[in-house]
Design a protein around this motif. Structure first.
Motif, mmCIF file in Angstrom:
data_model
loop_
_atom_site.group_PDB
_atom_site.id
_atom_site.type_symbol
_atom_site.label_atom_id
_atom_site.label_comp_id
_atom_site.label_asym_id
_atom_site.label_seq_id
_atom_site.Cartn_x
_atom_site.Cartn_y
_atom_site.Cartn_z
ATOM 1 N N ILE A 31 0.840 -1.202 0.000
ATOM 2 C CA ILE A 31 0.000 0.000 0.000
ATOM 3 C C ILE A 31 0.876 1.255 0.000
ATOM 4 C CG2 ILE A 31 -1.718 1.300 1.327
ATOM 5 C CD1 ILE A 31 -3.037 -1.126 0.342
ATOM 6 N N ILE A 32 1.950 1.238 0.772
ATOM 7 C CA ILE A 32 2.850 2.395 0.837
ATOM 8 C C ILE A 32 3.548 2.600 -0.505
ATOM 9 C CG2 ILE A 32 4.947 3.266 1.953
ATOM 10 C CD1 ILE A 32 3.916 1.883 4.519
ATOM 11 N N ILE A 33 3.914 1.509 -1.176
ATOM 12 C CA ILE A 33 4.515 1.624 -2.514
ATOM 13 C C ILE A 33 3.539 2.320 -3.461
ATOM 14 C CG2 ILE A 33 5.239 0.309 -4.545
ATOM 15 C CD1 ILE A 33 6.397 -1.772 -2.602
ATOM 16 N N ILE A 34 2.288 1.936 -3.414
ATOM 17 C CA ILE A 34 1.277 2.557 -4.276
ATOM 18 C C ILE A 34 1.135 4.042 -3.951
ATOM 19 C CG2 ILE A 34 -1.194 2.590 -4.838
ATOM 20 C CD1 ILE A 34 -1.159 -0.455 -4.474
ATOM 21 N N CYS A 35 1.095 4.383 -2.662
ATOM 22 C CA CYS A 35 0.946 5.789 -2.274
ATOM 23 C C CYS A 35 2.153 6.617 -2.719
ATOM 24 C CB CYS A 35 0.755 5.900 -0.767
ATOM 25 S SG CYS A 35 -0.808 5.256 -0.163
ATOM 26 N N TYR A 36 3.351 6.091 -2.504
ATOM 27 C CA TYR A 36 4.543 6.836 -2.927
ATOM 28 C C TYR A 36 4.633 6.926 -4.447
ATOM 29 C CZ TYR A 36 6.788 7.364 1.612
ATOM 30 O OH TYR A 36 7.096 7.738 2.876
ATOM 31 N N ALA A 37 4.230 5.878 -5.159
ATOM 32 C CA ALA A 37 4.292 5.905 -6.620
ATOM 33 C C ALA A 37 3.316 6.926 -7.195
ATOM 34 C CB ALA A 37 4.013 4.519 -7.183
ATOM 35 N N ALA A 38 2.206 7.165 -6.508
ATOM 36 C CA ALA A 38 1.218 8.117 -6.985
ATOM 37 C C ALA A 38 1.544 9.552 -6.587
ATOM 38 C CB ALA A 38 -0.154 7.744 -6.438
ATOM 39 N N PHE A 90 4.396 12.909 -5.779
ATOM 40 C CA PHE A 90 5.555 13.564 -6.378
ATOM 41 C C PHE A 90 6.859 13.063 -5.770
ATOM 42 C CE2 PHE A 90 2.207 16.823 -6.999
ATOM 43 C CZ PHE A 90 2.186 16.769 -8.376
ATOM 44 N N ASN A 91 6.802 12.478 -4.583
ATOM 45 C CA ASN A 91 7.972 11.940 -3.900
ATOM 46 C C ASN A 91 8.122 10.457 -4.201
ATOM 47 O OD1 ASN A 91 8.373 14.455 -2.717
ATOM 48 N ND2 ASN A 91 7.134 13.918 -0.940
ATOM 49 N N GLY A 92 8.161 10.092 -5.445
ATOM 50 C CA GLY A 92 8.218 8.686 -5.836
ATOM 51 C C GLY A 92 9.520 8.008 -5.478
ATOM 52 N N GLY A 93 10.574 8.769 -5.213
ATOM 53 C CA GLY A 93 11.865 8.188 -4.873
ATOM 54 C C GLY A 93 11.874 7.470 -3.548
ATOM 55 N N TYR A 94 10.947 7.827 -2.670
ATOM 56 C CA TYR A 94 10.899 7.178 -1.363
ATOM 57 C C TYR A 94 10.304 5.778 -1.432
ATOM 58 C CZ TYR A 94 11.943 11.801 0.425
ATOM 59 O OH TYR A 94 12.522 12.992 0.669
ATOM 60 N N SER A 95 9.778 5.397 -2.575
ATOM 61 C CA SER A 95 9.196 4.060 -2.694
ATOM 62 C C SER A 95 10.262 2.971 -2.600
ATOM 63 C CB SER A 95 8.414 3.930 -4.001
ATOM 64 O OG SER A 95 9.278 4.104 -5.105
ATOM 65 N N ALA A 96 11.533 3.328 -2.765
ATOM 66 C CA ALA A 96 12.615 2.340 -2.644
ATOM 67 C C ALA A 96 12.659 1.749 -1.236
ATOM 68 C CB ALA A 96 13.950 2.970 -3.000
ATOM 69 N N GLY A 108 5.681 17.276 2.054
ATOM 70 C CA GLY A 108 4.658 16.809 1.122
ATOM 71 C C GLY A 108 3.674 17.899 0.761
ATOM 72 N N SER A 109 3.010 17.696 -0.352
ATOM 73 C CA SER A 109 2.049 18.686 -0.822
ATOM 74 C C SER A 109 0.617 18.173 -0.695
ATOM 75 C CB SER A 109 2.350 19.031 -2.282
ATOM 76 O OG SER A 109 2.275 17.871 -3.077
ATOM 77 N N GLY A 110 0.371 17.286 0.241
ATOM 78 C CA GLY A 110 -0.976 16.783 0.461
ATOM 79 C C GLY A 110 -1.358 15.660 -0.484
ATOM 80 N N ASP A 111 -0.386 15.015 -1.083
ATOM 81 C CA ASP A 111 -0.698 13.936 -2.023
ATOM 82 C C ASP A 111 -0.490 12.581 -1.366
ATOM 83 O OD1 ASP A 111 2.011 14.088 -1.850
ATOM 84 O OD2 ASP A 111 2.402 14.183 -3.995
ATOM 85 N N GLY A 112 -0.228 11.550 -2.141
ATOM 86 C CA GLY A 112 -0.097 10.189 -1.633
ATOM 87 C C GLY A 112 1.071 9.997 -0.690
ATOM 88 N N ALA A 113 2.110 10.832 -0.808
ATOM 89 C CA ALA A 113 3.263 10.687 0.077
ATOM 90 C C ALA A 113 2.894 10.983 1.517
ATOM 91 C CB ALA A 113 4.397 11.609 -0.368
ATOM 92 N N ARG A 114 2.033 11.965 1.723
ATOM 93 C CA ARG A 114 1.607 12.291 3.086
ATOM 94 C C ARG A 114 0.792 11.140 3.672
ATOM 95 N NH1 ARG A 114 -0.320 18.187 4.310
ATOM 96 N NH2 ARG A 114 1.876 18.431 3.848
ATOM 97 N N ILE A 115 -0.060 10.536 2.862
ATOM 98 C CA ILE A 115 -0.849 9.388 3.326
ATOM 99 C C ILE A 115 0.070 8.210 3.655
ATOM 100 C CG2 ILE A 115 -2.593 7.701 2.642
ATOM 101 C CD1 ILE A 115 -3.757 9.937 0.846
ATOM 102 N N ALA A 116 1.029 7.934 2.775
ATOM 103 C CA ALA A 116 1.967 6.831 3.018
ATOM 104 C C ALA A 116 2.810 7.104 4.241
ATOM 105 C CB ALA A 116 2.867 6.631 1.795
ATOM 106 N N GLY A 117 3.232 8.342 4.417
ATOM 107 C CA GLY A 117 4.044 8.690 5.578
ATOM 108 C C GLY A 117 3.311 8.494 6.878
ATOM 109 N N LEU A 118 2.077 8.938 6.930
ATOM 110 C CA LEU A 118 1.298 8.779 8.157
ATOM 111 C C LEU A 118 0.992 7.310 8.432
ATOM 112 C CD1 LEU A 118 -1.154 11.782 7.829
ATOM 113 C CD2 LEU A 118 0.782 11.563 9.372
ATOM 114 N N ARG A 119 0.675 6.565 7.383
ATOM 115 C CA ARG A 119 0.354 5.143 7.557
ATOM 116 C C ARG A 119 1.570 4.376 8.065
ATOM 117 N NH1 ARG A 119 -2.417 3.473 2.849
ATOM 118 N NH2 ARG A 119 -4.269 4.029 3.980
#
Length: 148
Positions: free
Chosen positions: A38-45, A47-53, A108-119
């Motif tokens: 789920i976190i991979i999906i959030c980071y991929a969606a 702007f901070n896609g580099g954190y998906s590693a 974050g700018s309120g996108d999927g990275a913020r959701i992945a970070g909190l999760r």
């Protein structure tokens, strides 16, 4: 003619998978794999896609340990202390998830990275706490059915 009554290796592996996921440790590792996906999906969606590693690495490590514990290779390979290795894996994963989540939440700018970070910041340390309190042997697992 082939013997049709013998169980195939794939069926045996599937039975091991089903029985291991029913244990507490197997459920926690399966949950970590799912959460990492789920976190991979959030980071991929985002702007901070580099954190998906980080999520990809943690998912692969959780899958490796899931396979090792499911096939009971930890009882065959005694050179490695698997309990401490799993605890170290979960601890470094929690620290890396917390670092990337703080970076994502702060920048974050309120996108999927913020959701992945909190999760990841909320759920992954819970898995670490439960893994730390899991007993090492099957006899002790029967005596303790939940986290402390």
């Amino acid at each position: 003619m082939a013997d049709t009554t013998a169980a195939s290796p794939a069926a045996n592996c599937l039975e091991n998978l089903k029985s291991y996921v029913k244990t507490q440790k197997g459920f926690i590792l399966a949950a970590e794999i799912f959460i990492s996906f789920i976190i991979i999906i959030c980071y991929a969606a985002s702007f901070n896609g580099g954190y998906s590693a980080v999520a990809i690495c943690e998912m692969i490590f959780a899958m490796v340990f899931f396979g090792i514990f499911m096939m009971e290779m930890d009882k065959q390979i005694l050179l490695i202390n698997w309990v401490w290795s799993d605890l170290f894996r979960a601890g470094t994963g929690a620290v890396l998830y917390i670092i990337t989540s703080l970076v994502s939440v702060i920048g974050g700018s309120g996108d999927g990275a913020r959701i992945a970070g909190l999760r990841s910041a909320c759920i992954y340390p819970v898995c670490l706490r439960c893994l730390h309190h899991l007993p090492a042997s099957q006899e002790q697992q029967a005596a303790h059915s939940s986290c402390y």
